[in-house]
Design a protein around this motif. Structure first.
Motif, PDB file in Angstrom:
ATOM      1  N   SER A 125      11.938  88.737  58.373  1.00 35.49           N
ATOM      2  CA  SER A 125      13.168  88.077  57.929  1.00 35.49           C
ATOM      3  C   SER A 125      14.162  87.935  59.077  1.00 35.49           C
ATOM      4  N   ALA A 126      14.197  88.921  59.952  1.00 34.58           N
ATOM      5  CA  ALA A 126      15.066  88.803  61.127  1.00 34.58           C
ATOM      6  C   ALA A 126      14.621  87.638  62.006  1.00 34.58           C
ATOM      7  N   VAL A 127      13.309  87.443  62.086  1.00 32.45           N
ATOM      8  CA  VAL A 127      12.789  86.339  62.902  1.00 32.45           C
ATOM      9  C   VAL A 127      13.212  84.998  62.330  1.00 32.45           C
ATOM     10  N   LEU A 171      18.760  88.558  55.438  1.00 31.79           N
ATOM     11  CA  LEU A 171      17.855  89.509  56.083  1.00 31.79           C
ATOM     12  C   LEU A 171      18.251  90.966  55.798  1.00 31.79           C
ATOM     13  N   SER A 172      19.191  91.152  54.871  1.00 32.16           N
ATOM     14  CA  SER A 172      19.596  92.484  54.384  1.00 32.16           C
ATOM     15  C   SER A 172      20.204  93.345  55.480  1.00 32.16           C
ATOM     16  N   LEU A 173      21.163  92.787  56.201  1.00 25.41           N
ATOM     17  CA  LEU A 173      21.884  93.558  57.207  1.00 25.41           C
ATOM     18  C   LEU A 173      22.731  94.628  56.524  1.00 25.41           C
ATOM     19  N   PRO A 174      22.694  95.881  57.011  1.00 17.66           N
ATOM     20  CA  PRO A 174      23.549  96.924  56.424  1.00 17.66           C
ATOM     21  C   PRO A 174      25.008  96.506  56.436  1.00 17.66           C
ATOM     22  N   GLY A 175      25.693  96.768  55.307  1.00 16.53           N
ATOM     23  CA  GLY A 175      27.072  96.366  55.144  1.00 16.53           C
ATOM     24  C   GLY A 175      27.240  95.113  54.317  1.00 16.53           C
ATOM     25  N   LEU A 176      26.136  94.404  54.083  1.00 17.33           N
ATOM     26  CA  LEU A 176      26.147  93.235  53.206  1.00 17.33           C
ATOM     27  C   LEU A 176      25.329  93.541  51.960  1.00 17.33           C
ATOM     28  N   ALA A 177      25.641  92.857  50.867  1.00 20.17           N
ATOM     29  CA  ALA A 177      25.178  93.262  49.545  1.00 20.17           C
ATOM     30  C   ALA A 177      23.667  93.477  49.405  1.00 20.17           C
ATOM     31  N   PRO A 178      22.797  92.586  49.916  1.00 23.82           N
ATOM     32  CA  PRO A 178      21.361  92.784  49.671  1.00 23.82           C
ATOM     33  C   PRO A 178      20.768  94.047  50.290  1.00 23.82           C
TER      34      PRO A 178
END
Length: 525
Positions: free
Chosen positions: A436-438, A400-407
């Motif tokens: 995506s968070a859902v 879900l592209s959380l800040p701090g992770l690559a995507p």
């Protein structure tokens, strides 16, 4: 940069040698075939690391060039070389393959040949690497199509109950795309044969791209548009782009987890790579002409994939639909025609490969323990398998592209690059972040939290082999999320070259009205 040692030939030949060694291993000793395949994949990774160390970012566009006549009478050459985009995809492929072999160590059911399984995986790796390195259009096409054969046998020979139908669907979709592309390849050769820019027909990518950039191909825009559509159709099926995507969920669900990751994280990247390499460079004006249509399809794919992921009751099918959404982001960034968008798309190819591998493999480990893919059959897994649950959560948060992770950084670059040229498309695509968070958090809640049924009491945590697979993937997600600069330094010069090829510059930020008037009057605020 031309080198005396054939690094790129070594890169793609090594997996073929390993495949032969695996096939020739004693039939009663499947472990020998597996060890031979794993050793070969590690040697191939070592060659890729050497290439990365010796590569000069900002140097010549293509490096480690090898060029020899292949079919001289047709102007076809055995010509290899890598730019920054190809190099990072080579690294992605060679990093994932050893992990997939370890992850699928026990995937082969009794009565099936482990020799054929690992050999097919190595053959796919070889053909993917050749596709990334080829600088001859015909050479690229041959391997682009040939990789379908071992993938077909991996899906149809080692998958689940519906594997036969899924394998045929996969093959038919991609063969139709390939046949359309073949017509376009032949058409492109005829164009070069009739053009004054060449001494006879040629399949040389660099020569054709240079003539296309200079407007020297000598044919009408309608012909070039038709050829562009032929190439783009094949790449859209391979990627896959909505509405050519329907083969992917079935193929992913019916494959072994390692095969599904090989398909979604590695093989499908050849499609998006082809868009960047061939569509934009060979047909720059057509790429700009069709960009609004492709951007629209990409945005539909982004939202469509996310919505259908939410609706799934099968954990593996849910993850497959997330990939359709993510491929929409990659294609959106490519055809946004901005430096940020294309840089983000290239980085997204790498990061999507890593995050999808992590999530699909850990889900596969869970399904192999419980024996079901139905989400409703789970619950409370974190109480009996906390390491598995934690790994699943990190992989899901990366998806879900959380800040701090690559995507995150790649998706962020795609969105800001798209907003610079297509405001509405960027805004609509941003809605997928909420979706995506859902699907990720709801999936985690249903599987890992809540009351635990008696059927889940015996679920075991990750073992040493599985931890050896997941630890490097999680580490890469964190490291590239915090410090993506090494990849950006490799990719950015190649992206600038692509922007030059399509004769576009990044849109300038709009100035406020008062500032614009002050600038025109020569004043300063």
């Amino acid at each position: 940069m031309v080198t005396s040692f054939p690094w790129l030939t070594t890169l793609w030949i090594l997996p073929l040698i390993g495949a032969a060694a695996a096939v020739l291993a004693p039939r009663t000793r499947p472990e020998v075939a597996k060890v031979a395949a794993l050793t070969t994949s590690l040697l191939t990774l070592a060659v890729a690391v050497v290439l990365a160390i010796r590569f000069e970012p900002g140097g010549e566009s293509f490096q480690f060039i090898e060029s020899h006549w292949w079919i001289e009478s047709f102007g076809a050459r055995y010509e290899l070389g890598v730019d920054g985009i190809a190099l990072v995809l080579v690294l992605l492929t060679t990093v994932l393959l050893p992990l997939l072999l370890v992850a699928g160590w026990n995937d082969v059911r009794p009565g099936k040949s482990a020799h054929a399984y690992v050999a097919s995986i190595l053959i796919v790796e070889s053909m993917v690497l050749m596709s990334f390195c080829a600088l001859d259009v015909l050479l690229f096409y041959v391997f682009f199509e040939a990789m379908l054969i071992p993938m077909y046998f991996l899906i149809g020979g080692f998958g689940g109950k519906g594997r036969a139908a899924a394998a045929v669907k996969f093959l038919l979709y991609n063969l139709v795309g390939g046949l359309v592309m073949l017509a376009a390849v032949v058409g492109l050769y005829i164009v070069t044969a009739r053009s004054d820019a060449f001494d006879g027909g040629t399949f040389g990518f660099r020569e054709i791209a240079a003539a296309a950039s200079a407007g020297e191909l000598g044919v009408s825009s309608s012909v070039l548009n038709a050829l562009f559509v032929g190439f783009m159709f094949a790449f859209a099926v391979k990627a896959p782009l909505w509405p050519f995507h329907s083969w992917l969920p079935d193929a992913a669900v019916e494959s072994t987890p390692a095969t599904a990751v090989l398909m979604m994280a590695v093989v499908d990247k050849v499609g998006t790579f082809g868009m960047l390499r061939y569509c934009l460079h060979l047909f720059p004006d057509s790429s700009k002409y069709f960009a609004p249509v492709i951007v629209t399809l990409a945005v539909i794919g982004i939202v469509y994939g996310a919505i259908l992921a939410i609706a799934q009751t099968d954990v593996m099918r849910l993850i497959a639909y997330t990939s359709i959404s993510h491929f929409g982001f990659i294609i959106l960034g490519i055809f946004a025609m901005t430096t940020q968008g294309q840089t983000g798309s290239t980085l997204y190819m790498v990061n999507h490969g890593i995050s999808t591998a992590a999530l699909f493999l850990v889900a596969g480990f869970l399904v192999s323990r419980r024996g079901t893919r139905v989400i409703a059959h789970y619950g409370g897994i974190q109480k009996v398998a906390p390491v598995l649950a934690g790994t699943f959560l990190i992989a899901g948060l990366a998806t879900l592209s959380l800040p701090g992770l690559a995507p995150f950084i790649s998706e962020f670059l795609v969105l800001i690059g798209t907003f610079a040229r297509y405001h509405v498309a960027a805004v609509v695509a941003t809605s997928a972040l909420v979706l995506s968070a859902v699907y990720v958090l709801w999936l985690y809640q249903r599987i890992m939290t809540g009351p635990r049924s008696s059927e889940n009491d015996e679920v075991k945590d990750l073992g040493p082999r599985e931890l050896a697979v997941m630890a490097p993937l999680i580490a890469l997600l964190i490291v590239l999320g915090v410090y993506p600069k090494p990849l950006l330094d490799i990719v950015s010069p190649t992206v600038r070259t692509t922007m030059t090829a399509v004769d576009l510059q990044d849109p300038l930020p709009a100035q406020p009205a008062q500032d614009a008037e002050a600038t025109q009057d020569g004043g300063h605020r």
